[in-house]
Design a protein around this motif. Structure first.
Motif, PDB file in Angstrom:
ATOM      1  N   LEU A  28       0.856  -1.180   0.000  1.00 23.42           N
ATOM      2  CA  LEU A  28       0.000   0.000   0.000  1.00 23.42           C
ATOM      3  C   LEU A  28       0.895   1.234   0.000  1.00 23.42           C
ATOM      4  O   LEU A  28       1.787   1.362   0.840  1.00 23.42           O
ATOM      5  CB  LEU A  28      -0.908   0.018   1.227  1.00 23.42           C
ATOM      6  CG  LEU A  28      -1.981   1.119   1.240  1.00 23.42           C
ATOM      7  CD1 LEU A  28      -2.988   0.911   0.123  1.00 23.42           C
ATOM      8  CD2 LEU A  28      -2.682   1.179   2.597  1.00 23.42           C
ATOM      9  N   MET A  29       0.658   2.124  -0.970  1.00 26.24           N
ATOM     10  CA  MET A  29       1.441   3.348  -1.083  1.00 26.24           C
ATOM     11  C   MET A  29       0.575   4.558  -0.772  1.00 26.24           C
ATOM     12  O   MET A  29      -0.534   4.689  -1.300  1.00 26.24           O
ATOM     13  CB  MET A  29       2.021   3.496  -2.495  1.00 26.24           C
ATOM     14  CG  MET A  29       2.938   4.707  -2.661  1.00 26.24           C
ATOM     15  SD  MET A  29       3.547   4.940  -4.355  1.00 26.24           S
ATOM     16  CE  MET A  29       2.219   5.940  -5.067  1.00 26.24           C
ATOM     17  N   LYS A  30       1.087   5.433   0.097  1.00 25.93           N
ATOM     18  CA  LYS A  30       0.464   6.736   0.316  1.00 25.93           C
ATOM     19  C   LYS A  30       0.885   7.630  -0.840  1.00 25.93           C
ATOM     20  O   LYS A  30       2.071   7.885  -1.033  1.00 25.93           O
ATOM     21  CB  LYS A  30       0.938   7.332   1.641  1.00 25.93           C
ATOM     22  CG  LYS A  30       0.488   8.781   1.875  1.00 25.93           C
ATOM     23  CD  LYS A  30      -1.003   8.886   2.063  1.00 25.93           C
ATOM     24  CE  LYS A  30      -1.431  10.331   2.370  1.00 25.93           C
ATOM     25  NZ  LYS A  30      -1.355  11.201   1.172  1.00 25.93           N
ATOM     26  N   VAL A  31      -0.079   8.085  -1.613  1.00 27.13           N
ATOM     27  CA  VAL A  31       0.221   8.867  -2.814  1.00 27.13           C
ATOM     28  C   VAL A  31       0.595  10.291  -2.420  1.00 27.13           C
ATOM     29  O   VAL A  31      -0.127  10.950  -1.670  1.00 27.13           O
ATOM     30  CB  VAL A  31      -0.981   8.881  -3.781  1.00 27.13           C
ATOM     31  CG1 VAL A  31      -0.632   9.676  -5.037  1.00 27.13           C
ATOM     32  CG2 VAL A  31      -1.399   7.459  -4.144  1.00 27.13           C
ATOM     33  N   GLU A  32       1.729  10.757  -2.951  1.00 33.70           N
ATOM     34  CA  GLU A  32       2.184  12.126  -2.685  1.00 33.70           C
ATOM     35  C   GLU A  32       2.082  13.024  -3.917  1.00 33.70           C
ATOM     36  O   GLU A  32       1.861  14.231  -3.788  1.00 33.70           O
ATOM     37  CB  GLU A  32       3.632  12.108  -2.187  1.00 33.70           C
ATOM     38  CG  GLU A  32       3.823  11.368  -0.864  1.00 33.70           C
ATOM     39  CD  GLU A  32       3.232  12.098   0.325  1.00 33.70           C
ATOM     40  OE1 GLU A  32       2.852  13.276   0.184  1.00 33.70           O
ATOM     41  OE2 GLU A  32       3.128  11.489   1.407  1.00 33.70           O
ATOM     42  N   ALA A  33       2.254  12.454  -5.103  1.00 36.81           N
ATOM     43  CA  ALA A  33       2.204  13.261  -6.328  1.00 36.81           C
ATOM     44  C   ALA A  33       1.798  12.383  -7.500  1.00 36.81           C
ATOM     45  O   ALA A  33       2.206  11.217  -7.586  1.00 36.81           O
ATOM     46  CB  ALA A  33       3.551  13.918  -6.606  1.00 36.81           C
TER      47      ALA A  33
END
Length: 344
Positions: A28-33
């Motif tokens: 799971l990736m926390k989206v930053e851009a």
């Protein structure tokens, strides 16, 4: 989590959706851009056979790993990563041959798999095992890292065109990808000409330091390229725009035995182009396309960014919060600037 969901054509709803849950093999990736790609715009207006609505788009992405499955060994919580789009299935004849961007299933983030116009994005087992996920340096911004995806496509195109030291390369189209093609080709030791119909867009590219800037709206681009090359033409011509006329011009400005790359796709209603194939025949031209990239191209793109060889900051002109996703799309398709970045 908050997500921008394309529910119908030209209708995006900002809504709360369940945060994806990982299994033993996913991330799971926390989206930053997230960058807005031309393909996102086409899907928004016209859909795509690989995109079943409702769907979350967005494939030029970067962020932080916040959860990993028990079987995942290549990544850890806290890793700063960025993603590519094309995900090889890993099993078909093309994937086995190492050309997964030609996979007949053609999986991609933001297509069959939910994309990154959201707070979080799930990277499933196939993406983790075969897809383009790479770590970025602490000194690299998430905005820059998100653009490793289009840069990877540029590397694939230049590789297919076999650009060599000393080649004369013509890029037709001064959009963000065309400008990336110019910058990388120059780094490869090529003499590069940039052709564009619009003078203002061409002026935006002057900082790249190309060897010639040719405004096809004001002069005959074919004649100018021949003049600049002593009547011989260019070793490589790359069309990076949706104009059929540029494909016609490309074979006329190409040197004998040149490589002509139809890098930019055309709208479906304009894809039937009349070419004088005798020119291809007698000049012995090599005409080819370029589509997407491989995970190794994405790795190369990340290294170019990590090492400061290619400066992605100059290609970013607009930033929007996720709440303004439709305004971001309108800005991207207006060509008012270069790459538009969305921050969830």
């Amino acid at each position: 989590m908050k997500a921008a969901v394309l529910e119908k054509l030209e209708q995006i709803a900002l809504k709360e959706v369940p945060t994806p849950e990982i299994d033993n093999d996913s991330i799971l990736m926390k989206v930053e851009a997230v960058g807005i790609c031309g393909s996102d715009i086409r899907i928004y207006h016209h859909g795509n056979s690989r995109v079943q609505l409702p769907q979350i788009l967005g494939h030029e992405a970067s962020g932080r790993v916040v959860a990993v499955g028990a079987n995942v060994t290549k990544f850890s919580v806290g890793d700063r990563i960025c993603l590519g789009a094309d995900v090889p299935c890993g099993e078909c004849v093309f994937c086995e041959a190492g050309i997964g961007n030609n996979c007949q299933i053609n999986y991609a983030m933001g297509y069959q798999f939910a994309g990154s116009f959201a707070d979080y994005v799930l990277l499933n087992k196939m993406v983790v095992n075969y897809g383009p996920i790479h770590k970025i340096g602490d000194h690299v911004s998430y905005d820059e890292a998100a653009l490793a995806e289009p840069l990877a496509c540029v590397l694939n195109g230049l590789e297919l065109s076999q650009v060599k030291l000393g080649d004369t390369v013509v890029v037709i189209g001064a959009g963000p990808i065309g400008m990336m093609l110019v910058q990388v080709a120059m780094k490869m030791g090529a003499r590069v000409f940039l052709v564009n119909r619009s003078r203002p867009r061409l002026e935006m590219a002057k900082h790249l330091g190309a060897d010639a800037y040719i405004c096809s709206g004001e002069e005959n681009a074919v004649e100018r390229v021949l003049e600049e090359t002593g009547g011989l033409g260019a070793d490589v011509v790359i069309t990076c725009n949706p104009s059929p006329e540029s494909q016609v011009d490309a074979i006329h400005m190409a040197k004998n035995r040149a490589r002509v790359n139809f890098f930019g796709g055309l709208p479906k209603d304009k894809s039937l182009v009349t070419l004088d194939t005798n020119i291809i025949h007698y000049k012995e031209l090599f005409v080819h396309g370029a589509h997407g990239s491989l995970p190794r191209h994405h790795q190369q793109a990340v290294e170019l960014i990590n090492n400061g060889i290619i400066d992605m900051k100059k290609f970013i002109t607009h930033r929007f919060p996720l709440e303004q996703i439709e305004e971001a799309i309108r800005t991207a398709e207006s060509h008012a600037g270069l790459r538009v970045i969305v921050h969830p």
